[in-house]
Scaffold this active site. Structure first.
Site, PDB file in Angstrom:
ATOM      1  N   ASP A 133     -33.103  -0.604-152.766  1.00  0.00           N
ATOM      2  CA  ASP A 133     -32.619  -2.361-152.585  1.00  0.00           C
ATOM      3  C   ASP A 133     -33.940  -3.287-154.082  1.00  0.00           C
ATOM      4  O   ASP A 133     -34.255  -3.445-154.586  1.00  0.00           O
ATOM      5  CB  ASP A 133     -33.140  -3.103-151.443  1.00  0.00           C
ATOM      6  N   ASP A 158     -32.890   3.784-148.382  1.00  0.00           N
ATOM      7  CA  ASP A 158     -31.971   2.134-148.085  1.00  0.00           C
ATOM      8  C   ASP A 158     -33.080   1.652-148.462  1.00  0.00           C
ATOM      9  O   ASP A 158     -33.051   0.330-149.754  1.00  0.00           O
ATOM     10  CB  ASP A 158     -32.294   1.595-146.856  1.00  0.00           C
ATOM     11  N   LYS A 160     -43.068  11.386-146.619  1.00  0.00           N
ATOM     12  CA  LYS A 160     -43.932  11.018-146.288  1.00  0.00           C
ATOM     13  C   LYS A 160     -44.994  11.824-145.739  1.00  0.00           C
ATOM     14  O   LYS A 160     -45.294  12.432-144.194  1.00  0.00           O
ATOM     15  CB  LYS A 160     -44.215   9.937-145.349  1.00  0.00           C
ATOM     16  N   TYR A 191     -31.658   6.891-138.947  1.00  0.00           N
ATOM     17  CA  TYR A 191     -30.541   6.027-138.985  1.00  0.00           C
ATOM     18  C   TYR A 191     -29.672   6.883-137.733  1.00  0.00           C
ATOM     19  O   TYR A 191     -28.695   5.876-136.928  1.00  0.00           O
ATOM     20  CB  TYR A 191     -29.737   5.893-140.323  1.00  0.00           C
ATOM     21  N   ASP A 206     -45.299   5.110-150.097  1.00  0.00           N
ATOM     22  CA  ASP A 206     -45.255   4.338-150.165  1.00  0.00           C
ATOM     23  C   ASP A 206     -46.087   4.049-151.994  1.00  0.00           C
ATOM     24  O   ASP A 206     -45.814   3.187-152.065  1.00  0.00           O
ATOM     25  CB  ASP A 206     -47.144   3.621-149.520  1.00  0.00           C
TER      26      ASP A 206
HETATM   27  C1  IPM Z   1     -27.417  -0.364-147.360  1.00  0.00           C
HETATM   28  C2  IPM Z   1     -27.532  -1.763-146.164  1.00  0.00           C
HETATM   29  C3  IPM Z   1     -27.210  -0.641-144.917  1.00  0.00           C
HETATM   30  C4  IPM Z   1     -27.589   0.760-144.696  1.00  0.00           C
HETATM   31  C5  IPM Z   1     -26.681  -1.727-143.863  1.00  0.00           C
HETATM   32  C6  IPM Z   1     -26.200  -3.315-143.898  1.00  0.00           C
HETATM   33  C7  IPM Z   1     -26.347  -0.707-142.682  1.00  0.00           C
HETATM   34  O1  IPM Z   1     -28.768  -1.937-146.227  1.00  0.00           O
HETATM   35  O2  IPM Z   1     -26.284   0.203-147.868  1.00  0.00           O
HETATM   36  O3  IPM Z   1     -27.697  -0.126-147.745  1.00  0.00           O
HETATM   37  O4  IPM Z   1     -29.041   0.108-143.581  1.00  0.00           O
HETATM   38  O5  IPM Z   1     -27.382   1.596-144.883  1.00  0.00           O
HETATM   39 MG    MG Z   2     -29.928  -1.254-147.859  1.00  0.00          MG
END
Ligand code: IPM
Ligand code: MG
Length: 354
Positions: free
Chosen positions: A249, A245, A189, A138, A221
């Site tokens: 999710d 990240d 990884k 990042y 993975d």
């Molecule tokens: C998160 C989001 C952010 C990230 C984006 C919006 C930059 O996806 O907080 O997980 O990738 O960190």
């Molecule tokens: Mg995210």
């Protein structure tokens, strides 16, 4: 305690307004809170021409804690990269040194059917993902899009972790595991990427300092697969920025809706930025149908981690459990036999439950 509120974009203002109601109740009940507001992301670009303007930066640096809605929207996607809303979020994380991102994935029993996985796979789920937030691909330099020697355009980023960065997130994760189930899974990884081979080596070394925590390692993975196959094997998961990240999710969906998941991003002194794990959902913005519970639960995390006020944190969490038990649901968690409510009605119900 100074709390800076950053409504942001999309559904951000709607969900933050509900969390603000909760903060006002706590304030009326004697919590010493000073609330301020500033723009971040697209809203800040519209007002100040920058996604993280000085106005916001000054207030953010002064604040004890920050509550953020979400940033981003399609109208900003064609802006120059440095002006985009997401850059505002990355900039505030970096500026304030918010390296430790805590993303709990907890399944509320009332929502067992909201998950796309079988109830027996997810019931009782309680995972904490500890994501490093200010390093990795990042932020690694160099980065960009260029023309190479053969005259072809190419994009490139740098995955990079310094030992000190790994150790500082490692301490957060080991200590979190000590307070929970004493199991820590470090995700890497290492079979391909030197950066994460190094990560694994440092985590393994750190385990000596935490003999009461059982450390395991998993390739990313496989971790993605195990999260949907047998998610209850996890207690605390620690990983770098990009894997965290993605896995956070994924983990959020185990619980039925990303609309339920709060997060905390902390600096070395537990100053924190608190935000729902979900995004700005431009498609449903302004319709009063978004789920404000992740943002309200982010307030609970703020009370716990920055203000060290466990009682107030639990009061907020119990109010959320109560509205779920009453059968109130926003559209994202609605199922037959429950009562569908909008964003502000959900906020009001939590306030009543408080
Ligand atoms: C998160 C989001 C952010 C990230 C984006 C919006 C930059 O996806 O907080 O997980 O990738 O960190
Ligand atoms: Mg995210």
């Amino acid at each position: 305690m100074k709390v800076l509120i950053l409504p942001g974009d999309g559904i951000g203002p709607e969900i933050v307004a509900q969390a603000r109601k909760v903060l006002e109740v706590l304030k009326n009940d004697g919590l010493d809170l000073e609330l301020q507001e500033a723009p971040l992301g697209g809203a800040a670009y519209d007002q100040y021409g920058s996604p993280y303007p000085e106005f916001t930066q000054n207030l953010a640096r002064e604040a004890d804690a920050i509550l953020l809605g979400a940033v981003g929207g399609p109208q900003y996607d064609t802006l120059d990269r440095p002006l985009r809303p997401e850059r505002g979020l990355l900039a505030i994380r970096k500026d304030l040194g918010l390296f430790a991102n805590l993303r709990p994935a907890i399944l509320y029993p009332e929502l067992a059917n909201a998950s796309t996985l079988k109830p027996e796979v997810v019931s009782g789920l309680d995972i904490l993902i500890v994501r490093e937030l200010t390093g990795d691909i990042y932020f690694g330099q160099p980065r960009g899009i260029r023309v190479n020697e053969a005259g072809e355009r190419e994009g490139f980023n740098t995955m990079l972790y310094a030992e000190s960065e790994i150790r500082r997130i490692g301490h957060v994760a080991f200590q979190a595991a000590q307070k929970r189930g004493k199991k820590l899974c470090s995700v890497d990884k290492a079979n391909v990427l030197e950066t994460t081979e190094f990560w694994k080596e440092i985590m393994t070394d750190m385990a000596k300092e935490y003999p009461d925590v059982e450390l395991s390692h998993m390739l990313v993975d496989n971790a993605a697969m195990q999260l949907v196959k047998a998610p209850k094997q996890f207690d605390v998961v620690v990983t770098g920025n990009i894997f965290g990240d993605i896995l956070s999710d994924e983990a959020s969906m185990l619980t039925g809706s990303i609309g339920m998941l709060p997060s905390a991003s902390l600096d070395v002194n537990n100053k924190g930025l608190y935000e729902p794990s979900h995004g700005s959902a431009p498609d449903i913005a302004g319709k009063d149908i978004a789920n404000p519970l992740a943002t309200i639960l982010s307030v609970a995390m703020m009370l716990r981690y920055t203000f060290n006020n466990e009682a107030a944190a639990q009061r907020v969490e119990n109010a959320v459990k109560k509205v779920l038990a009453q059968g109130l649901r926003t559209a994202d968690i609605f199922e037959a036999g429950t009562t569908k409510v909008g964003c502000s009605a959900m906020g009001d119900a939590v306030v009543a439950a408080l």
